[in-house]
Design a protein around this motif. Structure first.
Motif, short mmCIF file in Angstrom:
data_model
loop_
_atom_site.label_atom_id
_atom_site.label_comp_id
_atom_site.label_asym_id
_atom_site.label_seq_id
_atom_site.Cartn_x
_atom_site.Cartn_y
_atom_site.Cartn_z
N ASN A 1 -14.42 -74.34 -52.84
CA ASN A 1 -14.82 -72.95 -53.06
C ASN A 1 -15.48 -72.73 -54.42
O ASN A 1 -16.40 -71.93 -54.54
CB ASN A 1 -13.61 -72.00 -52.94
N GLY B 1 -7.51 -70.64 -52.55
CA GLY B 1 -8.55 -70.81 -51.55
C GLY B 1 -8.69 -72.25 -51.08
O GLY B 1 -7.87 -73.11 -51.36
N ASN C 1 -8.93 -68.65 -57.31
CA ASN C 1 -9.45 -69.74 -56.51
C ASN C 1 -8.41 -70.75 -56.04
O ASN C 1 -8.52 -71.31 -54.96
CB ASN C 1 -10.56 -70.48 -57.26
N LYS D 1 -12.80 -63.94 -57.97
CA LYS D 1 -12.65 -65.05 -57.03
C LYS D 1 -12.34 -66.35 -57.76
O LYS D 1 -11.54 -67.16 -57.30
CB LYS D 1 -13.92 -65.21 -56.17
#
Length: 191
Positions: free
Chosen positions: A116, A112, A109, A105
């Motif tokens: 986040n 996103g 990122n 993640k």
């Protein structure tokens, strides 16, 4: 031994039976969950299928209950023990593997939403803090238990890794932008 390839799960089964002695697949699952399962994750269904495969290869024997559930109890054979010892003695040249969803993640990122990274860092701080508490409790409870103490070195490595991850996520949460690489031209604009 058959020419079939053994996987890390094969060695988890062989090693667990070597340490515990005769065990059912359920016993293996419980033992792994309370020990190496903290550090080496894999589908637990493998602890039901892999012993059968190892039995077919001659590395395990099995006996079945004649009544009731008809559970199968597996034992490591001399050939299985030789295979396990050969694997333990073989060099380990594989690169350290970190399979962490949070790391994935973090890598993606930029696709996103803003914030986040901070949210992810906070989640990871909580998760690693909790895991450290679990490991430290295990260390207090089992550190001096005969037969367990020699394997505590694995727990020590787990603790070191958890502390390193906690340091990383804590620093990232404090200043997420400090971890970003400089963008081309930023250095010239600053100086």
């Amino acid at each position: 031994m058959a020419s079939e390839r053994l996987s890390p799960t094969s060695y988890v089964v062989l090693g667990t039976l070597g340490l515990r002695g005769p065990s059912t697949s359920y016993d293996l699952k419980r033992a792994v969950n309370r020990s190496i399962g903290y550090f080496w994750t894999f589908p637990h269904a493998a602890l039901y299928s892999e012993p059968q495969r190892l039995e077919q290869m001659g590395l395990l024997t099995a006996s079945s209950e004649q009544e009731g559930r008809r559970r199968r109890t597996y034992s490591i054979t001399e050939e299985g023990l030789r295979e396990l010892r050969a694997w333990l003695a073989a060099p380990t040249n594989e690169h350290f593997q970190l399979r962490d969803v949070a790391e994935l993640k973090l890598f993606f990122n930029e696709l996103g939403e803003p914030g986040n990274v901070t949210r992810l860092a906070r989640e990871q701080i909580a998760a690693h803090t909790e895991r450290i508490a679990v490991y430290e409790d295990m260390q207090r409870r089992y550190g001096d238990v005969r037969g367990v103490a020699p394997r505590m070195v694995t727990l020590r490595l787990g603790l070191e890794m958890e502390h390193a991850a906690l340091r990383f996520w804590t620093a990232l949460e404090k200043d997420p932008d400090a971890w970003l690489p400089p963008v081309a031209g930023d250095a010239a604009a600053r100086g």
